[in-house]
Each structure stands twice: as structure tokens, then as C-alpha cells.
Motif scaffolding. Structure first.
Motif, PDB file in Angstrom:
ATOM      1  N   PRO A 137       2.272  67.905  32.940  1.00 15.53           N
ATOM      2  CA  PRO A 137       1.871  68.607  31.712  1.00 15.53           C
ATOM      3  C   PRO A 137       1.230  69.952  32.032  1.00 15.53           C
ATOM      4  N   VAL A 138       1.541  70.955  31.239  1.00 18.17           N
ATOM      5  CA  VAL A 138       0.981  72.292  31.462  1.00 18.17           C
ATOM      6  C   VAL A 138       0.143  72.773  30.282  1.00 18.17           C
ATOM      7  N   GLY A 139       0.157  72.042  29.176  1.00 18.90           N
ATOM      8  CA  GLY A 139      -0.604  72.502  28.022  1.00 18.90           C
ATOM      9  C   GLY A 139      -0.653  71.450  26.935  1.00 18.90           C
ATOM     10  N   PHE A 140      -1.082  71.881  25.749  1.00 22.00           N
ATOM     11  CA  PHE A 140      -1.271  70.959  24.637  1.00 22.00           C
ATOM     12  C   PHE A 140      -1.320  71.776  23.353  1.00 22.00           C
ATOM     13  N   ALA A 141      -1.230  71.091  22.229  1.00 20.51           N
ATOM     14  CA  ALA A 141      -1.436  71.725  20.929  1.00 20.51           C
ATOM     15  C   ALA A 141      -2.883  71.490  20.513  1.00 20.51           C
ATOM     16  N   THR A 142      -3.464  72.431  19.787  1.00 22.68           N
ATOM     17  CA  THR A 142      -4.858  72.283  19.377  1.00 22.68           C
ATOM     18  C   THR A 142      -4.966  72.275  17.864  1.00 22.68           C
ATOM     19  N   THR A 143      -5.878  71.472  17.387  1.00 27.53           N
ATOM     20  CA  THR A 143      -6.256  71.455  15.976  1.00 27.53           C
ATOM     21  C   THR A 143      -7.772  71.380  15.945  1.00 27.53           C
ATOM     22  N   GLY A 144      -8.398  72.493  15.604  1.00 24.11           N
ATOM     23  CA  GLY A 144      -9.848  72.544  15.694  1.00 24.11           C
ATOM     24  C   GLY A 144     -10.292  72.308  17.122  1.00 24.11           C
ATOM     25  N   HIS A 145     -11.217  71.362  17.320  1.00 22.87           N
ATOM     26  CA  HIS A 145     -11.730  71.085  18.664  1.00 22.87           C
ATOM     27  C   HIS A 145     -10.925  69.996  19.379  1.00 22.87           C
ATOM     28  N   VAL A 146      -9.849  69.499  18.737  1.00 22.77           N
ATOM     29  CA  VAL A 146      -9.039  68.424  19.306  1.00 22.77           C
ATOM     30  C   VAL A 146      -7.772  68.995  19.937  1.00 22.77           C
ATOM     31  N   ALA A 147      -7.509  68.581  21.166  1.00 17.68           N
ATOM     32  CA  ALA A 147      -6.248  68.907  21.839  1.00 17.68           C
ATOM     33  C   ALA A 147      -5.404  67.651  21.875  1.00 17.68           C
ATOM     34  N   HIS A 148      -4.151  67.765  21.438  1.00 20.27           N
ATOM     35  CA  HIS A 148      -3.302  66.572  21.427  1.00 20.27           C
ATOM     36  C   HIS A 148      -2.085  66.777  22.318  1.00 20.27           C
ATOM     37  N   MET A 149      -1.820  65.745  23.116  1.00 17.04           N
ATOM     38  CA  MET A 149      -0.736  65.772  24.081  1.00 17.04           C
ATOM     39  C   MET A 149       0.280  64.697  23.738  1.00 17.04           C
ATOM     40  N   ASN A 150       1.470  64.853  24.269  1.00 17.08           N
ATOM     41  CA  ASN A 150       2.507  63.828  24.175  1.00 17.08           C
ATOM     42  C   ASN A 150       2.982  63.522  25.597  1.00 17.08           C
ATOM     43  N   LEU A 151       2.282  62.634  26.265  1.00 15.81           N
ATOM     44  CA  LEU A 151       2.588  62.345  27.669  1.00 15.81           C
ATOM     45  C   LEU A 151       3.818  61.456  27.784  1.00 15.81           C
ATOM     46  N   ASN A 152       4.692  61.820  28.705  1.00 12.72           N
ATOM     47  CA  ASN A 152       5.822  60.950  29.018  1.00 12.72           C
ATOM     48  C   ASN A 152       5.324  59.689  29.720  1.00 12.72           C
ATOM     49  N   ASP A 153       6.133  58.636  29.660  1.00 14.08           N
ATOM     50  CA  ASP A 153       5.706  57.326  30.167  1.00 14.08           C
ATOM     51  C   ASP A 153       5.255  57.365  31.620  1.00 14.08           C
ATOM     52  N   GLU A 154       5.930  58.179  32.447  1.00 11.62           N
ATOM     53  CA  GLU A 154       5.623  58.163  33.875  1.00 11.62           C
ATOM     54  C   GLU A 154       4.230  58.737  34.173  1.00 11.62           C
ATOM     55  N   TYR A 155       3.642  59.460  33.194  1.00 12.88           N
ATOM     56  CA  TYR A 155       2.309  60.037  33.415  1.00 12.88           C
ATOM     57  C   TYR A 155       1.196  59.181  32.826  1.00 12.88           C
ATOM     58  N   LEU A 156       1.559  58.120  32.123  1.00 17.19           N
ATOM     59  CA  LEU A 156       0.544  57.284  31.480  1.00 17.19           C
ATOM     60  C   LEU A 156      -0.440  56.641  32.465  1.00 17.19           C
ATOM     61  N   PRO A 157       0.001  56.231  33.679  1.00 15.73           N
ATOM     62  CA  PRO A 157      -0.982  55.679  34.628  1.00 15.73           C
ATOM     63  C   PRO A 157      -2.072  56.691  35.012  1.00 15.73           C
ATOM     64  N   TYR A 158      -1.824  57.978  34.783  1.00 15.10           N
ATOM     65  CA  TYR A 158      -2.772  59.034  35.167  1.00 15.10           C
ATOM     66  C   TYR A 158      -3.369  59.724  33.938  1.00 15.10           C
ATOM     67  N   LYS A 159      -3.233  59.094  32.772  1.00 18.56           N
ATOM     68  CA  LYS A 159      -3.590  59.755  31.513  1.00 18.56           C
ATOM     69  C   LYS A 159      -5.065  60.153  31.439  1.00 18.56           C
ATOM     70  N   LYS A 160      -5.962  59.277  31.912  1.00 20.08           N
ATOM     71  CA  LYS A 160      -7.388  59.593  31.845  1.00 20.08           C
ATOM     72  C   LYS A 160      -7.734  60.788  32.733  1.00 20.08           C
ATOM     73  N   THR A 161      -7.139  60.817  33.896  1.00 19.94           N
ATOM     74  CA  THR A 161      -7.372  61.937  34.810  1.00 19.94           C
ATOM     75  C   THR A 161      -6.837  63.234  34.216  1.00 19.94           C
TER      76      THR A 161
END
Length: 454
Positions: A137-161
Motif C-alpha cells: 500500500p502507498v496511500g489511502f483516502a481521507t475523510t476528516g481525521h479518518v484514513a480508510h484503506m482497502n487492503l488486499n488479502d495477502e496484506y491482512l496478516p500485517y494490517k496492524k503494522t
């Protein structure tokens, strides 16, 4: 010309290899010391050294690193101009002679970089497994102070990091979420998981000189539609009446009222959307221009024509003015009325009791609601009001057709099947690509008497 014209920095500023825990990260492991050469320069000579063609290519030239710093051993003395080399031997004779003439000699300097120096992408490139680095992932969309991502399945084990790294690197962001596949089909609200930061979804978002407050987890909002919001509002003339069938929290309704002084019937079936829409109406000072309802879209269309006829909006009297100016004008008018006869009511502009535009921003199903326009006007007085001024409809929709011509054919066919007629003044605009083989369009058309009148 000096032979140093093509000199390039060979300093390695990449983050160090990382072998620590993935969550939480050991940020102290991201420390790197780079020995470089610096020159001691009197404060009066720093501009001369920095701007010289002879020396400019030897300045440190590293992002986020200032080329001039105070001397740690003599803070009030000479400044240190940092170079991108490690020894005098790397400097050709002419620039070397210039530096010796303008400075008080060379000194060694250690450039210390840490976790805060590198970008989120650079950090991810050393902590993720090698086979996942290229598509990280290189970025995200923002709405106010919230950034929302759409992570592909292979990155889910590393989602918190991943979430924590992006939170660390973006100081205006307070919450990082990952949108899940589950979606509330009735209200278009995504399930989301907090990856990092505080679990606070009530945001304040600014768009088109308007302020929007809403709970991002309970209402639909898409910041990527900002351009489309502005486009539709730009089609409205000051003082017109807009009926927003699927208004959400007001991205069309609020700017139409605030920036165009349009009167608006704004509706949304989601009670949370209607709640925040009402708040946004009040916060943007357009309570006199926007009426909020919480109905099914089809019922809203059925009611709107008669409702606005029975309860019209006040006449349009010009652009909206501040409350202070309004009070001043009222005082002036009251003073003038004491000596000037009151004008006849026949000179006053008419009340607004007809709808000029409908916007239907529910692209997945909006076309299915078009049959609500069939035979919707039954009373003769309302029919008379719309003679010669049929409303325009702006209906958003999806299509699987990738070619513009094929997409237009598909959209027109579906519109006409629902209306039972071919409307006038067709205009079909591509809005955005939503996913592979899924395009979003807006079809605009003018309704006909044979559609509206029973």
C-alpha cells in the motif's frame, strides 16, 4: 566548464534492514548514521556558498535535511554547510579553491537519520516480506481525521503494522481503518476495522466551502466524488429548487443552498444520514433553504411535487447575505417604509412551488426508482404549474459496459424501460471507474408531461 558537472551524491539514505518484531515495531532499530563532510562558513557568507554554481551540486541535497546547521561545538559561531561527500578529495580544484576562499575550513559531520525521517512506503519496503513489497500500500483516502484503506488479502496478516506506520507518518490523521467486504446494502455503509489510532468515527470534513459532520461508520460518504458534487451544483441556477432523493449527509444539498441560494428538498432513508444532514443544514446556516426528510426514495418522489406546491419556498430575492447585512437592510427598509408607500404585492417575485432538478445519487439502484415519476402529478393545479417547465433529472448509475458508446446504449435502455418513454435533452457523463468492468456514469434528462401527468 568544470569536470564536476555530473557529480551525484552517493550517500545511502535508504532505511536500514529490519529484523525486529512486526508489531509493535522497534523504532529504535531505524537509526542510521552517515558520515559526511561539512564546511565552516561565516553567517555572512552562507548565501554566497549556497548559491554558487561551483558548489551547489555538492550540497547535501537530501529531502528533509537542511543544508545549513549550527555548529554543535560552537553554536554561536560559524554555520556548517553540509556536503554530499565524505572527503575533500572528491572536490575538483576550482570548487575546492572557492570553498577555501569563502569558508573557515572543512570538518567531519555525522548525519543521523531515524524512524521519523523515512516515509511510510520506505518503511514498508524493509519490514514486509520481499514478495509483498512491490504491491505494498502507498496511500489511502481521507475523510476528516479518518484514513480508510482497502487492503488486499495477502496484506491482512500485517494490517496492524501497516496501519500504525501510516498513522505515524500522517500527523493530521487520528484513525486508520480497513474497509471490509461486508456492506449494508440498504444504507451503503461499509463494515470497517480500526487498524491504528482512536476508534472515533465522527468526523468533520470540509468540501466546497461547506462543513460536514457525520459518523463515517454509519453513513455513506465518498471523498472521490468531490468533483461530481461540484459538477452537479454548477448546473443549478441561483434560486432554483433541487430535490435530492438520496441526499446522504448533504454533499449536493448543502452547497446548492449555501453557494447557489437554491431551495432544497433533501431526503435520505438512513436515519443516521438524516440526523447528520439536519446538523449540517444548521451548521452551514441554510435552515431556511433546506428541508430534511427520512423516507424511501420512491415515496419521496411521489410526495415531492404536491408537497412543495402546498408548502412553497419563499421567493428568491437574490444571493444569500450575512445575518449582519440582513439586519442592516431590514432597518433601512423599515426606515424607508415610513416615508415611502409600500409596493404592490403584484410586483413581488413568485413563491417557489415547482422543482427544477432531481438528483439521484444511488448508482447501484437509482434507475430502478425512475418509475416513481410515472403519473406522479394528479391535480390540475400542479399540472398547470409545470406546464412549460419540466424538471431535469440527474441519475447516477453503474454499467458493466467499458466503451462509452456501449455504456450510453445500456443506460438509455434501462432508463426508458423504467419511464415508459424516451425523455428529452439526454446527457450522459462518465464519473469514475469504480472497479474492473464497473463504470459510474450520470445520466441527465428532462421529464415529459406524458411521464409525469396522470
Amino acid at each position: 566548464m568544470s569536470r564536476d558537472i555530473h557529480h551525484k551524491s552517493h550517500l545511502d539514505t535508504s532505511p536500514p534492514q529490519y529484523n525486529g518484531p512486526l508489531y509493535p515495531l522497534d523504532k529504535d532499530a531505524f537509526r542510521k548514521s552517515i558520515p559526511i563532510l561539512a564546511v565552516r562558513v561565516p553567517a555572512s557568507q552562507t548565501a554566497t556558498v549556497l548559491n554558487s554554481d561551483l558548489t551547489r551540486r555538492y550540497l547535501v541535497g537530501i529531502p528533509k535535511v537542511r543544508p545549513v546547521v549550527r555548529n554543535p561545538s560552537d553554536p554561536d559561531g560559524d554555520r556548517l554547510v553540509l556536503l554530499n561527500i565524505t572527503s575533500q578529495a572528491e572536490i575538483p580544484p576550482e570548487p575546492l579553491e572557492f570553498l577555501k576562499s569563502k569558508t573557515n575550513g572543512f570538518t567531519d559531520y555525522v548525519l543521523n537519520l531515524d524512524y521519523d525521517y523515512w516515509t511510510a512506503s520506505e518503511i514498508l519496503q524493509v519490514i514486509l516480506p520481499e514478495d509483498l513489497r512491490e504491491g505494498a500500500p502507498v496511500g489511502f483516502a481521507t475523510t476528516g481525521h479518518v484514513a480508510h484503506m482497502n487492503l488486499n488479502d495477502e496484506y491482512l496478516p500485517y494490517k496492524k503494522t501497516i496501519g500504525q506506520v501510516f498513522l505515524d507518518k500522517n500527523k493530521l490523521i487520528k484513525t486508520i481503518v480497513n474497509k471490509l467486504d461486508n456492506i449494508d446494502t440498504q444504507f451503503r455503509v461499509f463494515d470497517m476495522e480500526v487498524l491504528a489510532g482512536e476508534p472515533n468515527f465522527v468526523v468533520e470534513h470540509h468540501e466546497s466551502d461547506c462543513r460536514f459532520t457525520f459518523d463515517f461508520s454509519k453513513v455513506y460518504w465518498n471523498s472521490r466524488l468531490h468533483t461530481e458534487h461540484d459538477r452537479i451544483v454548477s448546473l443549478l441556477k441561483p434560486g432554483e429548487v433541487l430535490a435530492d432523493v438520496f441526499a446522504g449527509v448533504g454533499p449536493f444539498a448543502i452547497p446548492a443552498a449555501k453557494n447557489k441560494t437554491c431551495a432544497v428538498l433533501a431526503n435520505d432513508l438512513n436515519p443516521e444520514s438524516a440526523k447528520y444532514l439536519s446538523k449540517n443544514v444548521q451548521d452551514n446556516d441554510v435552515s431556511d433553504l433546506v428541508r430534511v426528510s427520512c423516507q424511501d426514495g420512491r415515496a419521496f418522489i411521489r410526495d415531492a411535487f404536491q408537497q412543495i406546491y402546498d408548502m412553497p419556498f419563499p421567493p428568491y430575492t437574490g444571493p444569500k447575505i450575512s445575518k449582519t447585512l440582513a439586519r442592516k437592510l431590514q432597518k433601512q427598509a423599515k426606515k424607508a417604509s415610513e416615508s415611502v408607500p409600500v409596493a404592490s404585492n403584484s410586483d413581488s417575485p413568485p413563491s417557489r412551488r415547482t422543482i427544477d432538478h432531481f438528483v439521484m445519487n444511488l448508482p447501484d439502484t437509482a434507475i430502478l426508482f425512475l418509475d416513481a415519476f410515472k403519473d406522479v402529478i394528479t391535480s390540475q393545479e400542479v399540472k398547470d404549474a409545470y406546464e412549460g417547465k419540466m424538471p431535469l433529472v440527474h441519475c447516477h448509475c453503474f454499467t458493466r459496459e467499458l466503451e462509452q458508446i456501449s455504456a450510453e446504449v445500456d443506460i438509455k435502455k434501462r432508463v426508458e424501460e423504467k419511464l415508459g418513454h424516451t425523455p428529452e435533452e439526454y446527457s450522459i457523463v462518465h464519473v469514475r471507474s469504480v472497479a474492473p468492468n464497473k463504470e459510474m456514469y450520470c445520466v441527465s434528462f428532462r421529464l415529459l408531461p406524458e411521464i409525469l401527468f396522470a
